[in-house]
Design an enzyme around this catalytic site. Structure first.
Site, PDB file in Angstrom:
ATOM      1  N   SER A 143       0.836  -1.200   0.000  1.00  0.00           N
ATOM      2  CA  SER A 143       0.000   0.000   0.000  1.00  0.00           C
ATOM      3  C   SER A 143       0.863   1.239   0.000  1.00  0.00           C
ATOM      4  O   SER A 143       1.845   1.332   0.723  1.00  0.00           O
ATOM      5  CB  SER A 143      -0.901   0.011   1.232  1.00  0.00           C
TER       6      SER A 143
ATOM      7  N   LYS B 207       5.793  11.700   0.714  1.00  0.00           N
ATOM      8  CA  LYS B 207       6.153  11.208   2.049  1.00  0.00           C
ATOM      9  C   LYS B 207       6.682   9.784   1.993  1.00  0.00           C
ATOM     10  O   LYS B 207       7.360   9.331   2.906  1.00  0.00           O
ATOM     11  CB  LYS B 207       4.919  11.241   2.947  1.00  0.00           C
ATOM     12  N   GLU B 208       6.279   9.066   0.954  1.00  0.00           N
ATOM     13  CA  GLU B 208       6.730   7.681   0.813  1.00  0.00           C
ATOM     14  C   GLU B 208       7.519   7.595  -0.491  1.00  0.00           C
ATOM     15  O   GLU B 208       6.953   7.285  -1.541  1.00  0.00           O
ATOM     16  CB  GLU B 208       5.517   6.748   0.790  1.00  0.00           C
TER      17      GLU B 208
ATOM     18  N   ASP C 210      -2.993   4.936  -3.560  1.00  0.00           N
ATOM     19  CA  ASP C 210      -4.139   5.733  -3.126  1.00  0.00           C
ATOM     20  C   ASP C 210      -3.982   7.206  -3.482  1.00  0.00           C
ATOM     21  O   ASP C 210      -4.902   7.988  -3.295  1.00  0.00           O
ATOM     22  CB  ASP C 210      -4.332   5.594  -1.608  1.00  0.00           C
TER      23      ASP C 210
ATOM     24  N   LYS D 197      -9.727   5.093   3.723  1.00  0.00           N
ATOM     25  CA  LYS D 197      -8.273   5.070   3.860  1.00  0.00           C
ATOM     26  C   LYS D 197      -7.636   3.734   3.469  1.00  0.00           C
ATOM     27  O   LYS D 197      -8.016   3.142   2.487  1.00  0.00           O
ATOM     28  CB  LYS D 197      -7.906   5.435   5.304  1.00  0.00           C
ATOM     29  N   LYS D 198      -6.723   3.302   4.317  1.00  0.00           N
ATOM     30  CA  LYS D 198      -5.981   2.103   3.938  1.00  0.00           C
ATOM     31  C   LYS D 198      -6.885   0.874   3.849  1.00  0.00           C
ATOM     32  O   LYS D 198      -6.717   0.041   2.958  1.00  0.00           O
ATOM     33  CB  LYS D 198      -4.858   1.848   4.949  1.00  0.00           C
TER      34      LYS D 198
ATOM     35  N   ASP E  81       3.234  -2.571   4.236  1.00  0.00           N
ATOM     36  CA  ASP E  81       3.300  -1.147   3.944  1.00  0.00           C
ATOM     37  C   ASP E  81       4.400  -0.954   2.909  1.00  0.00           C
ATOM     38  O   ASP E  81       5.312  -1.774   2.817  1.00  0.00           O
ATOM     39  CB  ASP E  81       3.684  -0.349   5.193  1.00  0.00           C
TER      40      ASP E  81
ATOM     41  N   ASP F 134      -6.115  -2.266  11.403  1.00  0.00           N
ATOM     42  CA  ASP F 134      -5.484  -3.564  11.650  1.00  0.00           C
ATOM     43  C   ASP F 134      -6.056  -4.264  12.879  1.00  0.00           C
ATOM     44  O   ASP F 134      -6.469  -5.431  12.804  1.00  0.00           O
ATOM     45  CB  ASP F 134      -3.961  -3.408  11.755  1.00  0.00           C
TER      46      ASP F 134
HETATM   47  O1  LIG Z   1      -5.355   6.515   2.742  1.00  0.00           O
HETATM   48  C1  LIG Z   1      -4.388   5.790   2.979  1.00  0.00           C
HETATM   49  C2  LIG Z   1      -3.548   5.995   4.094  1.00  0.00           C
HETATM   50  C3  LIG Z   1      -2.481   5.137   4.295  1.00  0.00           C
HETATM   51  N1  LIG Z   1      -2.226   4.125   3.431  1.00  0.00           N
HETATM   52  C4  LIG Z   1      -1.063   3.224   3.682  1.00  0.00           C
HETATM   53  O2  LIG Z   1      -1.027   2.765   4.997  1.00  0.00           O
HETATM   54  C5  LIG Z   1       0.292   2.361   5.337  1.00  0.00           C
HETATM   55  C6  LIG Z   1       0.656   2.729   6.771  1.00  0.00           C
HETATM   56  O3  LIG Z   1       0.899   4.092   6.909  1.00  0.00           O
HETATM   57  P1  LIG Z   1       2.076   4.705   7.844  1.00  0.00           P
HETATM   58  O4  LIG Z   1       1.948   6.163   7.766  1.00  0.00           O
HETATM   59  O5  LIG Z   1       3.370   4.093   7.533  1.00  0.00           O
HETATM   60  O6  LIG Z   1       1.609   4.307   9.286  1.00  0.00           O
HETATM   61  P2  LIG Z   1       2.370   3.537  10.465  1.00  0.00           P
HETATM   62  O7  LIG Z   1       1.886   4.098  11.747  1.00  0.00           O
HETATM   63  O8  LIG Z   1       3.817   3.488  10.270  1.00  0.00           O
HETATM   64  O9  LIG Z   1       1.723   2.105  10.212  1.00  0.00           O
HETATM   65  C7  LIG Z   1       1.282   1.165  11.162  1.00  0.00           C
HETATM   66  O10 LIG Z   1      -0.008   1.439  11.675  1.00  0.00           O
HETATM   67  C8  LIG Z   1      -1.053   1.517  10.703  1.00  0.00           C
HETATM   68  C9  LIG Z   1      -2.345   1.708  11.441  1.00  0.00           C
HETATM   69  O11 LIG Z   1      -2.466   2.996  11.929  1.00  0.00           O
HETATM   70  C10 LIG Z   1      -1.108   0.266   9.869  1.00  0.00           C
HETATM   71  O12 LIG Z   1      -2.045   0.441   8.839  1.00  0.00           O
HETATM   72  C11 LIG Z   1       0.233  -0.017   9.268  1.00  0.00           C
HETATM   73  O13 LIG Z   1       0.203  -1.204   8.535  1.00  0.00           O
HETATM   74  C12 LIG Z   1       1.256  -0.129  10.388  1.00  0.00           C
HETATM   75  O14 LIG Z   1       2.543  -0.374   9.861  1.00  0.00           O
HETATM   76  C13 LIG Z   1       1.213   2.974   4.289  1.00  0.00           C
HETATM   77  O15 LIG Z   1       1.696   1.945   3.458  1.00  0.00           O
HETATM   78  C14 LIG Z   1       0.281   3.891   3.515  1.00  0.00           C
HETATM   79  O16 LIG Z   1       0.643   3.986   2.185  1.00  0.00           O
HETATM   80  C15 LIG Z   1      -3.047   3.920   2.332  1.00  0.00           C
HETATM   81  O17 LIG Z   1      -2.829   3.017   1.544  1.00  0.00           O
HETATM   82  N2  LIG Z   1      -4.114   4.749   2.138  1.00  0.00           N
HETATM   83 MN   LIG Z   2       5.039   3.031   8.656  1.00  0.00          MN
END
Ligand SMILES: O=c1ccn([C@@H]2O[C@H](COP(=O)(O)OP(=O)(O)O[C@H]3O[C@H](CO)[C@@H](O)[C@H](O)[C@H]3O)[C@@H](O)[C@H]2O)c(=O)[nH]1
Ligand SMILES: [Mn+2]
Length: 897
Positions: free
Chosen positions: A176, A182-183, A212, A353-354, A378, A597
């Site tokens: 994702s 940012k990524e 997304d 969102k995700k 991720d 999650d």
């Molecule tokens: O609208 C959205 C928002 C986020 N993401 C993806 O969600 C993932 C997690 O985002 P990140 O900002 O890295 O969050 P973290 O806090 O580091 O992530 C942890 O916590 C999240 C829950 O808040 C989980 O979804 C993640 O899998 C977990 O690694 C990334 O791959 C994003 O690309 C999407 O695909 N669509």
């Molecule tokens: Mn992360």
């Protein structure tokens, strides 16, 4: 950039006639029946392979070695490695002792009020009771910790024998990504490369990248990545290197003087490194180009405008790279399929969102490749261990475990964290203690990445439970709808249930009438039509997708026309697809929380599935984490907010899912993960108390007697002892544990508190929560400059205030004691102890505030001094914690004397 043209662009425009599916509704019924038949046959084959494997394998040869192999092939694919009882027993004894001590402590505390500071005492006792409860929630799910071990050789013997077609199950891997700024695309590219090079049969792996942000940059970077993969993948496989993400592979130092290294390898490695550097330059050029969006929006290589120019309003896009018809690698071998997916976005639709992105991928992948299992990461979590998929299969394809396992979760491990892990980014305590504990109960919670799912579990079905898995009363209650079936009928019912599981099983999805109907009139035409209707209601209007859900072993029929499938894939990622279906409610990733999650995993555990925690010696996945204070606090804020959202939703683990399938300790763990932000309120109160005590000269204990000190000391000792013993069985270091304690206070006094209020706002005022993505640093700055980055956020105010108040308290207390002789030093020590306890916990926070140049931004100082002095003044003037009568009589007073 010629590569882009070489790849046939197959972006489908959904505005063009979507109603001509390859599969009409007419043949739907036949299909379902066909699948059912096939399914049963498959099941039988599988079971006979599992159980009667003997004859089958013996037939292949009869010398001793083969017999030995046959024997090995029947062995379980994994085992539980129990934690030595010399470690566990004392741990459990100490927990019980701590419980007893805690009981006496609280009894002492509640029965010995402080007469001249009643509110002070009351506040502290309430806080202590809350802490005791939250300790119970945290402690008891850790009662049965276990470790596991997998046997990859046995997996190979059973399903992947040399010279035979591999029997390993097909797997779809999801990545994702949302914001290429940012990524960084290079980070995503590395993740994708590590997936394409994974050690698994190429025709059984497909990689889906969800974008997304509908960014052309992501698309083009992926196209470049697919080109580079043609060289990278054969290199990885030939030399069997780890990890298979080039950035991290080349960052490793290798010892060229070691005997095993061959000159040819050194040469090829050097050449590949150059190739990778050129690849990086191409990616960076794309990134540079993408900095300034042209006024008319982006245009693709072939001159057509990029359909995703408006990320909030664009059609669904799918592009297939590599795979079956997409060309071979430089060694002439096939590569795994790589699919770019950007789901449709329109204003006025909820996108979730995700979780929404993941659900779109479930459907696209079901239509295009339909892996029996799927694994999501991720964009920054690359495969650090190329055997990770096989590790997961050791559980999923295990005859005993596989049927009831909804997912295999791997721990998250991180690169690029500062040496001392100042803000506990590695989360070692959670991953090495809590999750191991849960693994011995009903399984670890899902943490959002590095997790391999059983597709059927995501479709909302129940696990195939044997009688042994269910307690008798539960079978009656949840399977039979408590009607008709007597106790004697249980066994028969379960057998029947297994056959009809696919259409009738799941309680929350179908009402009882449906179930009865289905069980009784299984062959009934009417019931089949009905189940068609309910299937559409559940999964949405895609016959192809629904047909795919019936293939428990995965795969798609070979005859299907790829163009039709692609069209259907576009259909299933359209905005309105999920309307009035069970997506996000009962199936797929569950909506309603930014920590989708936790919610998704909880839903499965509540259905009776178990999950598995898999920690191969070489970490399976590695990711990046925010190492500066502000980003870290914002991340923790999002997590805590997600928890509060679940707490206030219908899926709250306190109330939800009492069908007897969720184990009690598992429930406690889930309750713990959603109520912890509330602890911020007593925590802040408790952290301010020492300062108040110092300022007012009062204390939370009536008199410092031996008796009182004894309870405090015993409690501290027992807390310390459980900590030490926990570290012993888990192998966690004391430093990691201490960082965790500190960050618990830092997060508790800031992010968690904000989360509670934002969560309430969401419920009361309907203000939606947003998913603030954490930036993933590109790996060029090796000196942890990131650690010292300071960004202003209001999250910093409360902990700073707590710090300052306590510092002021210490100064006031000490100066008072200096002025009034030695007898006042005794009581002071108790108070100083607590104030210092608060300050050492907040110490990393203080460091973060000071930054690298040791200069705190003025705004923080101004705010905190302001707040701190207001507080101090208030306490001294009003002094609500001491009643006015005692104030007059007692000789003691604070700094206002
Ligand atoms: O609208 C959205 C928002 C986020 N993401 C993806 O969600 C993932 C997690 O985002 P990140 O900002 O890295 O969050 P973290 O806090 O580091 O992530 C942890 O916590 C999240 C829950 O808040 C989980 O979804 C993640 O899998 C977990 O690694 C990334 O791959 C994003 O690309 C999407 O695909 N669509
Ligand atoms: Mn992360």
């Amino acid at each position: 950039m010629s590569s882009l043209i070489a790849v046939p662009v197959r972006i489908v425009d959904p505005s063009k006639d979507l109603n001509s599916y390859g599969l009409g509704n007419v043949d739907w019924k036949e299909r379902v029946e066909g699948w059912k038949l096939k399914q049963e046959k498959n099941m039988m084959q599988v079971t006979s392979r599992y159980t009667e494997g003997k004859g089958d394998i013996e037939g292949t040869g009869s010398n001793g070695e083969e017999l030995q192999m046959a024997d090995d092939a029947r062995q379980p694919l994994s085992r539980v490695v129990p934690i030595p009882s010399s470690h566990l027993t004392p741990y459990r004894v100490v927990i019980i002792l701590r419980l007893i001590i805690l009981g006496f402590f609280l009894q002492y505390r509640t029965t010995h009020p402080v007469k001249d500071a009643y509110p002070l005492w009351l506040t502290s006792v309430i806080c202590e009771i809350w802490f005791a409860l939250s300790w119970l929630l945290d402690q008891f799910p850790k009662w049965y910790p276990i470790n596991r071990e997998t046997f990859l050789e046995r997996l190979a013997l059973r399903y992947d024998r040399e010279g035979e077609p591999s029997q390993l199950a097909p797997i779809d891997v999801f990545v994702s990504t949302v914001d290429p700024l940012k990524e960084p695309p290079l980070v995503t590219a590395n993740t994708v490369l590590s997936i394409l090079a994974v050690d698994y049969p190429v025709d059984k792996v497909s990689c889906y990248v969800s974008d997304d942000g509908s960014a052309m940059l992501t698309f083009e970077a992926l196209s470049e990545t697919s080109e580079f993969a043609r060289k990278w993948v054969p290199f990885c496989k030939k030399h069997n290197i780890e990890p298979r993400a080039p950035e991290f592979y080349f960052a490793q130092k290798i010892d060229y003087l070691k005997d095993k290294i061959q000159p040819s390898f050194v040469k090829e490695r050097r050449a590949m490194k150059r190739e990778y550097e050129e690849f990086k330059i191409r990616i960076n050029a794309l990134v540079a180009k993408a900095q300034k969006t042209p006024e008319e929006g982006w245009t693709m290589q072939d001159g057509t405008p990029w359909p995703g120019n408006n990320p909030r309003d664009h059609p669904g896009m799918i592009q297939v790279f590599l795979g079956h018809s997409g060309g071979l690698d430089t060694d002439g071998n096939e590569l795994p399929r790589l699919v770019y997916v950007s789901r449709e976005k329109r204003p006025g639709f909820q996108h979730h969102k995700k979780a929404g992105a993941m659900n779109a991928l479930i459907r696209v992948s079901a239509v295009l490749t339909n892996g029996a299992y799927l694994l999501n990461v991720d964009c920054d979590h690359y495969f650090n261990n190329s055997k990770a998929l096989k590790e997961a299969m050791c559980f999923m394809m295990d005859p005993a475990l596989g049927k009831k396992t909804c997912y295999v979760q791997f721990p998250q491990r991180f690169d690029g964290i500062d040496l001392h892990d100042r803000y506990a980014n590695r989360n070692i305590v959670f991953f090495d203690i809590n999750l191991k504990g849960l693994d011995g109960v009903q399984g670890p919670v899902y943490v959002g990445t590095g997790c391999c799912f059983n597709r059927q579990a995501l479709y909302g079905y129940d696990p195939v439970l044997t009688e042994a898995d269910l307690e008798p009363n539960i079978i009656v209650k949840s399977c039979c709808g408590s009607r008709k079936k007597g106790r004697g009928g249980n066994k028969k019912y379960i057998d029947k249930k297994r056959q009809v599981k696919r259409t009738e099983s799941t309680i929350p999805i179908f009402n009882m009438e449906d179930i009865e109907e289905g069980v009784e009139g299984y062959d009934d035409e009417k019931s089949l039509l009905m189940s068609q209707k309910s299937l559409e209601k559940r999964f949405g209007q895609s016959p192809v997708f629904i047909a795919a859900t019936f293939m428990e072993q995965g795969g798609i029929p070979p005859s299907t026309n790829p163009a039709t499938l692609l069209k259907e894939a576009i259909h299933v990622i359209s905005c309105g697809y999920e309307d009035k279906t069970d997506w996000g409610k009962e199936i797929g990733w569950i909506y309603g929380s930014v920590t989708e999650d936790i919610l998704t995993g909880f839903k499965m555990h509540a259905r009776g599935w178990i999950s598995i925690y898999c920690m191969p010696p070489r970490p399976a996945f590695k990711g990046s984490a925010p190492i500066n204070l502000s980003d870290r606090l914002n991340q923790v804020l999002r997590w805590a907010l997600g928890s509060i959202e679940i707490l206030l939703s219908r899926h709250c683990p306190i109330w939800y899912g009492y069908n007897g399938r969720l184990k009690l300790l598992e429930r406690l763990a889930y309750i713990n993960t959603i109520v912890y932000p509330l602890t911020s309120i007593p925590l802040i109160a408790y952290c301010v108390l020492p300062a108040i005590c110092l300022l007012t000269g009062k204390f939370i204990i009536p008199e410092i007697s031996n008796f009182a000190s004894m309870w405090f000391i015993l409690l501290f000792v027992s807390i310390f002892a459980t900590g030490i013993l926990e570290l012993r069985w888990s192998g966690v270091s004391i430093e990691d544990w201490w960082r965790n304690e500190q960050f618990w206070v830092i997060g508790g006094t800031s992010a968690h508190l904000f989360a509670v209020f934002q969560g309430l706002l969401k419920v009361l005022a309907g203000i939606d929560t947003n998913f603030t993505v954490t930036s993933k640093a590109s790996d060029d700055d090796g000196d942890f400059a990131e650690l010292y980055v300071f960004k202003w956020t209001s999250l910093l105010i409360p902990p700073t205030t707590v710090l300052v108040v306590n510092l002021v308290g210490i100064v006031a207390g000490v100066s008072y004691a200096i002025n009034s002789g030695y007898q006042s030093w005794g009581p002071l020590f108790g108070k100083l102890f607590f104030a210092i306890w608060v300050i050492v916990h907040l110490y990393p926070f203080l460091k973060g505030l000071l930054g690298r140049q040791n200069r705190t931004p003025t705004i923080v100082i101004v705010w905190s001094i302001l707040l701190a002095s207001i507080f101090s003044l208030l306490w001294v003037r009003i002094d609500p914690f001491t009643s006015s009568t005692t104030k007059a009589t007692s000789g003691q007073c604070g700094i206002n004397c």
